[in-house]
Motif scaffolding. Structure first.
Motif, mmCIF file in Angstrom:
data_model
loop_
_atom_site.group_PDB
_atom_site.id
_atom_site.type_symbol
_atom_site.label_atom_id
_atom_site.label_comp_id
_atom_site.label_asym_id
_atom_site.label_seq_id
_atom_site.Cartn_x
_atom_site.Cartn_y
_atom_site.Cartn_z
ATOM 1 N N LEU A 69 23.030 0.413 1.410
ATOM 2 C CA LEU A 69 21.885 1.068 1.923
ATOM 3 C C LEU A 69 21.270 1.733 1.410
ATOM 4 C CD1 LEU A 69 21.250 2.293 5.792
ATOM 5 C CD2 LEU A 69 22.341 3.965 5.027
ATOM 6 N N THR A 70 19.389 0.755 1.859
ATOM 7 C CA THR A 70 18.063 1.650 0.876
ATOM 8 C C THR A 70 16.894 2.400 1.831
ATOM 9 O OG1 THR A 70 17.297 -1.058 1.502
ATOM 10 C CG2 THR A 70 19.137 -0.647 -0.923
ATOM 11 N N HIS A 71 16.781 3.268 1.230
ATOM 12 C CA HIS A 71 15.094 3.595 1.765
ATOM 13 C C HIS A 71 14.151 2.622 1.631
ATOM 14 C CE1 HIS A 71 18.685 6.412 2.748
ATOM 15 N NE2 HIS A 71 18.974 6.383 1.585
ATOM 16 N N ALA A 72 13.612 3.063 2.311
ATOM 17 C CA ALA A 72 11.797 1.950 2.345
ATOM 18 C C ALA A 72 11.166 2.913 2.774
ATOM 19 C CB ALA A 72 12.021 0.858 2.778
ATOM 20 N N GLY A 73 9.477 2.908 1.793
ATOM 21 C CA GLY A 73 8.270 3.280 2.326
ATOM 22 C C GLY A 73 7.577 2.014 2.816
ATOM 23 N N VAL A 74 8.115 2.603 4.093
ATOM 24 C CA VAL A 74 6.942 1.044 5.201
ATOM 25 C C VAL A 74 5.070 1.454 5.070
ATOM 26 C CG1 VAL A 74 6.500 -0.670 6.818
ATOM 27 C CG2 VAL A 74 8.664 0.657 6.362
ATOM 28 N N VAL A 75 4.211 1.154 4.499
ATOM 29 C CA VAL A 75 3.200 1.445 3.997
ATOM 30 C C VAL A 75 2.040 0.227 3.872
ATOM 31 C CG1 VAL A 75 3.420 3.078 2.571
ATOM 32 C CG2 VAL A 75 3.406 0.815 1.660
ATOM 33 N N THR A 76 0.759 0.641 4.385
ATOM 34 C CA THR A 76 -0.404 -0.641 4.143
ATOM 35 C C THR A 76 -1.148 -0.361 3.378
ATOM 36 O OG1 THR A 76 -1.820 1.323 5.061
ATOM 37 C CG2 THR A 76 -1.735 0.341 6.798
ATOM 38 N N ASN A 77 -2.150 -0.974 3.072
ATOM 39 C CA ASN A 77 -1.822 -1.140 1.491
ATOM 40 C C ASN A 77 -3.253 0.019 0.700
ATOM 41 O OD1 ASN A 77 -4.750 -2.478 1.158
ATOM 42 N ND2 ASN A 77 -4.573 -3.599 3.101
ATOM 43 N N GLU A 78 -3.777 0.778 1.487
ATOM 44 C CA GLU A 78 -4.482 1.487 0.676
ATOM 45 C C GLU A 78 -3.872 2.597 0.412
ATOM 46 O OE1 GLU A 78 -7.822 2.104 0.669
ATOM 47 O OE2 GLU A 78 -8.308 -0.313 0.308
ATOM 48 N N PHE A 79 -2.367 2.572 0.954
ATOM 49 C CA PHE A 79 -1.497 4.400 0.255
ATOM 50 C C PHE A 79 -1.483 4.088 -0.898
ATOM 51 C CE2 PHE A 79 2.638 5.305 -0.784
ATOM 52 C CZ PHE A 79 2.792 6.343 -0.546
ATOM 53 N N PHE A 80 -0.987 3.387 -2.007
ATOM 54 C CA PHE A 80 -0.873 3.330 -2.914
ATOM 55 C C PHE A 80 -2.837 3.980 -3.751
ATOM 56 C CE2 PHE A 80 2.174 -0.406 -2.454
ATOM 57 C CZ PHE A 80 3.169 0.633 -2.210
ATOM 58 N N ARG A 81 -3.722 2.950 -3.635
ATOM 59 C CA ARG A 81 -4.842 3.634 -4.233
ATOM 60 C C ARG A 81 -4.374 5.310 -3.392
ATOM 61 N NH1 ARG A 81 -10.019 4.919 -2.995
ATOM 62 N NH2 ARG A 81 -9.953 4.768 -0.793
ATOM 63 N N LEU A 82 -4.427 5.517 -2.232
ATOM 64 C CA LEU A 82 -4.494 7.090 -1.706
ATOM 65 C C LEU A 82 -3.678 8.508 -2.944
ATOM 66 C CD1 LEU A 82 -4.559 6.520 2.022
ATOM 67 C CD2 LEU A 82 -7.078 7.801 0.746
ATOM 68 N N THR A 83 -2.494 7.160 -3.127
ATOM 69 C CA THR A 83 -1.045 8.101 -3.671
ATOM 70 C C THR A 83 -1.617 7.798 -5.774
ATOM 71 O OG1 THR A 83 -0.074 6.232 -3.912
ATOM 72 C CG2 THR A 83 0.213 8.178 -2.027
ATOM 73 N N GLY A 84 -2.753 7.161 -5.849
ATOM 74 C CA GLY A 84 -2.861 7.061 -7.386
ATOM 75 C C GLY A 84 -1.691 5.843 -7.698
ATOM 76 N N SER A 85 -1.055 5.659 -7.785
ATOM 77 C CA SER A 85 -0.339 4.636 -7.712
ATOM 78 C C SER A 85 -0.137 3.380 -8.403
ATOM 79 C CB SER A 85 1.316 3.990 -6.729
ATOM 80 O OG SER A 85 1.576 4.971 -6.031
ATOM 81 N N ARG A 86 0.404 2.971 -9.747
ATOM 82 C CA ARG A 86 -0.052 1.963 -10.324
ATOM 83 C C ARG A 86 1.403 1.194 -10.882
ATOM 84 N NH1 ARG A 86 -4.038 3.772 -9.447
ATOM 85 N NH2 ARG A 86 -5.662 4.067 -10.177
ATOM 86 N N PRO A 87 1.209 -0.068 -10.700
ATOM 87 C CA PRO A 87 1.978 -0.827 -11.403
ATOM 88 C C PRO A 87 2.167 -1.101 -12.565
ATOM 89 C CG PRO A 87 0.296 -2.368 -10.867
ATOM 90 C CD PRO A 87 0.267 -0.963 -11.000
#
Length: 879
Positions: free
Chosen positions: A183-201
């Motif tokens: 069993l795994t846990h996912a965050g289901v988000v629209t594309n702007e989510f990563f910019r708002l949270t400052g996430s980088r790959p």
């Protein structure tokens, strides 16, 4: 520059030779004048006398030379520090008590502030986190409702208040194809989510606008931790697939740092896409909320009004059952803390009261010490020391011992903070990040200086009342027994008792609330009960028939085990939280207005659930095997909803409820039974209205299988796991625990808060007892001669006790009244934390009052006994 360095060198090191050097300089100068006078024809005696007369007062010259050769104020400060250090070492018992008292007060405040800073004050780890807003919908009956996709799309396109918006929700999916199903846990988000949270790959890319489209390929962005643990840190993972819930998802990137937005471990992120119904119906709710970034200068109320305008336009263009819905907006910082803000403010206020008590205690000790040093102060004043010089010395002594106590308090705060992290609930956001960082150390330093200044007031005020003539004639023991000294000591006793009463009352209220929650009968029998939480993967269990078949076979297999008595299944067991609610109306009652449509919890259970849980029926019958799919739609309601509509619960049987209320589509359900209330949110939450539908008539892949065992339920955990694996090894277990553990977890935060407040109250009692004892003991010492005279004149033991104990009793009563008044005022801050009792519970008030009187009685017992043992002859001979 060389002169300054010479001054510093003399001040810090070359002090022993300073006097001899100065004496040599003066002798050489005088000898020079003598030689000049002799050259003018004077005799040796005349030349020496004239030279001394011309040179002036030697003592004055020496003092001026000292001042020019050194830093006078710095030198004075060094003298005061050395004297203060000698004073600390000369009175080790007094110094140890003061330092430990300060360490406890400052350490406790620093530890709690560290937690408060991490949870409430520390900026969010997102760009412009102070402008992030948590958005939902609201109605007259509820707030924070999930946002429909159509509303979100219109908000995003038409608003004038936000720079950008992102939808988000959580989901649990089954990972297969990489070993055992998990069993795994996912965050289901629209594309702007990563910019708002400052996430980088660190590898690949993040979601783009095209990934949100329903027809796009299934993609996934994994977190670095999941990539390392479950994907073996594959450096070529980008472009490969993962099987989630039976569907292949293409890995397009690996996050460098998980933003920890959901406050729980997230394994990966999926693009948020609307279903066909959500894309076409404005009232089709899922679980999506919205994260928005306010434009600079825009207030929250302006943004809310902006979104409300959009929703009003949508209601006019597309009328429907949710025309009254409006926007719900809350800053993310406030949404994350919720009720925790109230709890931590209460803890901070309580620990500040402990510090106040510590300061009062130390003030009393310093005042008593000042009375024993009053003769010393008088002598120093008589030989030329000014008030300012004495005040500087006393201030230095107090500040030095306070700084030592503050240093030990910071060390103690480290241990206290570690204990808070261990004992604190795991769901408190960012508590694990608490530490003795720079803001916390600045707080500790400022607090230490503030305490030093407050504690310095007592000796400064006391020294200002020194009567030189009187004190030089009196012994040091009785030199502080003036009216000012008595008033100060009495005020400190009153303050200590009042603070102790307030903390005792606060901790007592929470302790009784915790006890009420612990002994509460939950409406079912939790002993010998296991809870197996499952979420079936959708691919092999797409149809309702497949889901019902799985749970039927699992329950039959479990019942066949020798240690299991009965098995039932439910979608949302007691104390599991809000698993879902909906509007409803009673068909036989008048139609409510749109604003008055009531809300109820909606649950699904099978025929064996009520029997397995041993939930008593108040009226009618339980769900049964006769309630089949396609048959009449029936339900069992709880007692809360029955008593809200009918005088007697049995009157509800046979009546009908319409889900969705009169203004929305929904089935009409016949009430066949009324069950006893069970807590839905937590053990310490009041029962809410609930409707239980047959699981066969409203099928859900997520169910909790309740298993009643004949013996210890923990001994059957392995058997349950094996039985599940024999039915389908690809179904992961979300959780498997006893019902007692399940229920107990809902009280973790209450236990944590109560434990800390009880600890603070215990510290307060100890400090108040020590402080009161010190003051009462000093009073008896000051009045030894008076007591001896009264005993010599025939006063008996009872008379002595009555006279000496009257003042202690009077202070105790005043402190008790002040404390009870403060407790009554504090009770309004406790209302949201109280459960099962009144916030003004008379038992707790009485117990706090009794404890305060016991503190006074015990603190005064030994001094009063000493008063009765005074030998009048010996005491009067000492005068």
């Amino acid at each position: 520059m060389s002169q300054w360095w010479s001054k510093i060198e003399r001040a810090l090191g070359r002090r022993r030779n300073l006097a001899s050097e100065l004496e040599q300089e003066i002798d050489a100068h005088i000898q020079f004048l003598i030689d000049e006078n002799q050259e003018r024809g004077m005799s040796l005696e005349e030349a020496r006398a004239a030279a001394r007369c011309e040179f002036g007062n030697m003592t004055t010259v020496q003092e001026r030379s000292y001042q020019s050769w050194q830093f006078p104020r710095f030198e004075s400060l060094l003298q005061d520090i050395r004297y203060a250090m000698r004073g600390i070492l000369r009175a080790p018992a007094f110094s140890l008590v003061v330092i430990l008292t300060l360490a406890v007060g400052i350490g406790a405040n620093t530890a709690i502030f560290s937690a408060v800073y991490a949870v409430l004050l520390k900026p969010l780890p997102f760009p412009s986190g102070e402008r992030l807003v948590w958005l939902g919908e609201s109605s007259a009956k509820a707030s924070g409702i999930s946002v429909t996709w159509i509303n979100f799309e219109n908000w995003r396109m038409e608003n004038h208040s936000f720079e950008s918006m992102a939808g988000f929700e959580k989901a649990d999916l089954t990972l297969t194809g990489r070993g055992q199903a998990a069993l795994t846990h996912a965050g289901v988000v629209t594309n702007e989510f990563f910019r708002l949270t400052g996430s980088r790959p660190i590898m690949g890319r993040l979601f783009a606008a095209g990934d949100d489209e329903p027809q796009s390929a299934a993609t996934v962005v994994v977190t670095k931790a999941f990539w390392a643990k479950s994907l073996s840190a594959d450096p070529h993972i980008v472009g490969k697939t993962m099987t989630l819930n039976g569907s292949a998802h293409i890995v397009i990137g690996v996050l460098g740092r998980d933003p920890d937005f959901f406050l729980q471990p997230i394994d990966y992120y999926l693009p948020l896409r609307p279903t066909a119904a959500q894309a076409s119906k404005r009232d089709a709710h899922g679980g999506m909320r919205v994260l928005g970034l306010l434009k600079p200068g825009v207030t929250l109320s302006q943004a809310r009004s902006d979104l409300d305008t959009i929703m009003q336009r949508l209601a006019q263009a597309d009328p429907g059952p949710e025309d009254d819905h409006r926007a719900f907006a809350q800053f993310l910082t406030e949404q994350r803390t919720g009720d925790l803000r109230h709890v931590f403010v209460l803890l901070m206020a309580s620990v500040c009261l402990v510090l106040v008590l510590a300061c009062a205690n130390i003030g009393g000790l310093l005042l008593i010490r000042m009375t024993t040093r009053a003769r010393e102060m008088a002598i120093r004043t008589a030989i030329g020391a000014g008030r300012r010089r004495l005040a500087q010395q006393l201030l230095t002594e107090t500040v030095l011992i306070t700084l030592v106590g503050g240093a030990f308090g910071s060390l103690l705060a480290g241990f206290g903070l570690r204990a808070i992290k261990v004992l604190g609930p795991g769901d408190i956001p960012r508590l694990s990040e608490a530490g003795l960082n720079l803001p916390v150390l600045i707080f500790a330093a400022a607090l230490t200086l503030a305490v030093a200044l407050v504690c310095s007031l007592v000796p400064l005020v006391s020294s200002d009342k020194v009567n030189l003539t009187t004190l030089l004639k009196e012994s040091s023991t009785g030199s502080g027994a003036g009216r000012i000294g008595h008033a100060l000591r009495g005020g400190l006793v009153i303050a200590e008792l009042a603070v102790a009463v307030i903390l005792l009352f606060t901790s007592g209220i929470l302790l009784r609330s915790l006890w009420a929650a612990e002994i509460l009968k939950p409406g079912f029998e939790p002993s010998h009960l296991l809870a197996l939480e499952l979420q079936l993967p959708p691919l092999p269990y797409k149809s309702e028939g497949a889901i019902l078949d799985f749970y039927g076979r699992l329950e039959a297999a479990l019942r066949a085990q020798s240690g299991i008595e009965s098995v039932g299944a439910v979608n949302c067991p007691p104390a599991a939280g809000d698993c879902g609610d909906w509007w409803y109306s009673v068909v036989e009652k008048p139609t409510p207005s749109r604003q008055d449509v009531p809300v109820t919890m909606v649950n699904m259970a099978d025929a064996a659930y009520f029997r397995t849980m041993r939930i008593p029926l108040v009226a009618g019958r339980a769900l049964s095997d006769e309630d089949r799919a396609g048959g009449p739609t029936v339900a069992v309601i709880n007692e809360a909803i029955a008593r809200a509509w009918w005088m007697a619960p049995r009157s509800a049987v046979g009546r009908h409820i319409k889900l969705g209320g009169p203004y929305m589509e929904g089935p009409v359900i016949e009430i066949v039974g009324v069950a006893a209330n069970v807590p839905q949110i937590a053990l310490d939450s009041p029962p809410l209205p609930e409707i239980d539908l047959p699981a066969v008539q409203r099928v859900d892949a997520a169910m909790v299988v309740m298993i009643r065992t004949r013996g210890n339920p923990e001994s059957m955990i392995a058997t349950v796991r094996q039985t599940l694996a024999s039915i389908d090894g690809n179904v992961p277990i979300q959780s498997l625990k006893t019902a007692d553990m399940w229920l107990g977890a809902t009280l973790v935060q209450r236990r944590f808060t109560t434990l800390l407040l009880v600890l603070f109250a215990g510290i307060a009692v100890i400090l108040a007892s020590i402080g009161c004892y010190g003051v009462f003991n000093y009073w008896v010492s000051c009045r030894r001669q008076e007591i001896a005279i009264r005993m010599a004149m025939g006063a008996g033991t009872i008379a002595i006790l009555r006279r000496t104990g009257r003042q202690a009793a009077m202070l105790g009563v005043i402190g008790l009244v002040v404390g009870l008044t403060g407790s009554w005022g504090a009770s309004r801050w406790l209302s949201s934390l109280v459960f099962g009792i009144s916030a003004h519970d008379p038992i707790v008030l009485g117990a706090a009052a009794l404890s305060a009187m016991l503190i006074v009685a015990l603190a005064a017992a030994v001094p009063l006994w000493r008063a009765t043992q005074i030998d009048p002859i010996e005491t009067l001979h000492e005068v």
